[in-house]
Design a protein around this motif. Sequence first.
Motif, PDB file in Angstrom:
ATOM      1  N   THR A 135       6.611  16.112 -15.552  1.00  0.00           N
ATOM      2  CA  THR A 135       6.691  15.406 -14.788  1.00  0.00           C
ATOM      3  C   THR A 135       6.395  16.012 -13.690  1.00  0.00           C
ATOM      4  O   THR A 135       6.801  16.725 -13.612  1.00  0.00           O
ATOM      5  N   LEU A 136       4.273  15.967 -12.738  1.00  0.00           N
ATOM      6  CA  LEU A 136       4.423  15.972 -12.147  1.00  0.00           C
ATOM      7  C   LEU A 136       4.362  15.256 -10.579  1.00  0.00           C
ATOM      8  O   LEU A 136       3.199  15.061 -10.252  1.00  0.00           O
ATOM      9  N   GLU A 137       5.359  16.398  -9.771  1.00  0.00           N
ATOM     10  CA  GLU A 137       5.693  15.772  -9.105  1.00  0.00           C
ATOM     11  C   GLU A 137       4.950  15.937  -7.674  1.00  0.00           C
ATOM     12  O   GLU A 137       5.064  14.533  -6.979  1.00  0.00           O
ATOM     13  N   HIS A 138       4.143  16.092  -8.118  1.00  0.00           N
ATOM     14  CA  HIS A 138       2.972  16.792  -6.591  1.00  0.00           C
ATOM     15  C   HIS A 138       1.810  15.596  -6.997  1.00  0.00           C
ATOM     16  O   HIS A 138       1.160  15.769  -6.379  1.00  0.00           O
ATOM     17  N   LEU A 139       1.311  15.813  -8.022  1.00  0.00           N
ATOM     18  CA  LEU A 139       0.307  14.237  -8.382  1.00  0.00           C
ATOM     19  C   LEU A 139       1.024  13.194  -8.405  1.00  0.00           C
ATOM     20  O   LEU A 139       1.872  12.451  -9.027  1.00  0.00           O
ATOM     21  N   ARG A 140       0.409  12.624  -7.380  1.00  0.00           N
ATOM     22  CA  ARG A 140       1.367  11.599  -6.931  1.00  0.00           C
ATOM     23  C   ARG A 140      -0.009  10.347  -5.805  1.00  0.00           C
ATOM     24  O   ARG A 140      -0.587  10.905  -5.993  1.00  0.00           O
ATOM     25  N   THR A 141       0.570   9.096  -6.464  1.00  0.00           N
ATOM     26  CA  THR A 141      -0.395   7.664  -6.938  1.00  0.00           C
ATOM     27  C   THR A 141       0.916   7.287  -4.969  1.00  0.00           C
ATOM     28  O   THR A 141       2.024   6.698  -4.907  1.00  0.00           O
ATOM     29  N   PHE A 142       0.665   6.766  -3.454  1.00  0.00           N
ATOM     30  CA  PHE A 142       0.939   6.272  -2.420  1.00  0.00           C
ATOM     31  C   PHE A 142       0.591   4.335  -3.215  1.00  0.00           C
ATOM     32  O   PHE A 142      -0.351   4.493  -2.792  1.00  0.00           O
ATOM     33  N   VAL A 143       1.422   3.805  -3.029  1.00  0.00           N
ATOM     34  CA  VAL A 143       1.003   2.541  -2.593  1.00  0.00           C
ATOM     35  C   VAL A 143       1.796   1.640  -1.436  1.00  0.00           C
ATOM     36  O   VAL A 143       2.617   1.340  -0.836  1.00  0.00           O
ATOM     37  N   GLN A 144       0.335   0.709  -1.029  1.00  0.00           N
ATOM     38  CA  GLN A 144       1.629   0.018  -0.532  1.00  0.00           C
ATOM     39  C   GLN A 144       0.886  -1.380  -0.794  1.00  0.00           C
ATOM     40  O   GLN A 144      -0.151  -2.112  -0.710  1.00  0.00           O
ATOM     41  N   LEU A 145       2.003  -1.961  -0.638  1.00  0.00           N
ATOM     42  CA  LEU A 145       1.560  -3.922  -0.765  1.00  0.00           C
ATOM     43  C   LEU A 145       2.011  -4.693   0.523  1.00  0.00           C
ATOM     44  O   LEU A 145       2.945  -4.294   1.447  1.00  0.00           O
ATOM     45  N   GLU A 146       1.256  -5.605   1.240  1.00  0.00           N
ATOM     46  CA  GLU A 146       1.011  -6.151   2.227  1.00  0.00           C
ATOM     47  C   GLU A 146       0.825  -7.500   2.115  1.00  0.00           C
ATOM     48  O   GLU A 146      -0.034  -8.057   1.550  1.00  0.00           O
ATOM     49  N   LYS A 147       1.710  -8.260   2.644  1.00  0.00           N
ATOM     50  CA  LYS A 147       1.859  -9.241   2.429  1.00  0.00           C
ATOM     51  C   LYS A 147       0.413 -10.301   3.209  1.00  0.00           C
ATOM     52  O   LYS A 147      -0.476  -9.287   4.756  1.00  0.00           O
ATOM     53  N   SER A 148      -0.436 -11.589   1.863  1.00  0.00           N
ATOM     54  CA  SER A 148      -2.199 -11.633   2.389  1.00  0.00           C
ATOM     55  C   SER A 148      -1.631 -13.083   2.571  1.00  0.00           C
ATOM     56  O   SER A 148      -1.311 -14.079   2.333  1.00  0.00           O
TER      57      SER A 148
END
Length: 325
Positions: free
Chosen positions: A40-53
Amino acid sequence: MESKMDVWQASAPSNIALIKYMGKVDKENNHPANSSLSYTLEHLRTFVQLEKSSQDQDTWQPLEEAPLELSDKGKKRYLAHLQFLKDKYNYKKIFVVKSKNNFPSDCGLASSASSFAALTLAFYKALKEESGVETPLAEKIECSRKGSGSSCRSFFNSWVQWDEQGVKQVSNIGYDDLSHLCIVVNRDKKTISSSEAHQRVLQSALFHSRADRAEQRLKELKDALIQKDWAWAYQISWAEFWDMHSLFETSQPPFGYMTSESLKVLTSLRNHWQHNHDGPLVTMDAGANVHLLFRKDQGNQINSIKDSFTRNFALIDSRDFNGYV
Ligand code: PMV
């Protein structure tokens, strides 16, 4: 005004396989033809934000004006995964999905593992808030796997095995604080996606015996690492990525990802090993870039290998990512 409760955030790491998942026995559910083992490459990350629309359908946007642009096909696949999750739980809210990677998104690094794991985790946060029920981890992992097979290995660190029994952390291997260096040989987007590669390798004459080779290497690689036989682990990892790339090149018609620059880098790394009787584990994904894993006591080797490549290639060094882990 939107309440804080209308936003759900999650992040997930990428992972690099040393025993590769390549070829599926069940395309719909992403059941692999063989077991795989990743770090696992803990340093290489995706960040996701779900916003109600208040729109009538889910949409995607880059998070924080990050320079991440998804192709139309990429957006469709990402939103289709969200729809799959929503349908499974009869979840009706509409979202703006925002995402970003903390690593260059234009350099062909595999990001489907981190991005699908992060989207899945963000969705389950929203679901929990509505239903009050925490979904079991195994169910989250299984659903993430249906979006991208390799994402199921991003739910654990450091060594993770995915086989017909499921996904599990392998804790007796040791070497759980490796440094990762990516030599970015080619920044172009792939012309053949990994999803397509999974299909096309079935045409290779080498494929019928592929699962046996992968299972044998999985066993040997774990043994080598447990016995601290680093040089043996290097040789197994080396043979394994060449096996995957041979499947590509012996498919009908053949295809491939390696460039002349990849080959130069690989030759130089092989020479490094011959000269020093030590070096990094070397692997390649379905792309032209070369991934190296170093033990913590190999700091000097990381620096000298970086010196030899820094003039010609971009380098991504896990030691530069303080604060993400
Ligand atoms: O998860 P997918 O369908 O993008 O498959 C990726 C497979 C490889 O990255 C090429 C190998 C692996 O095991 O990660």
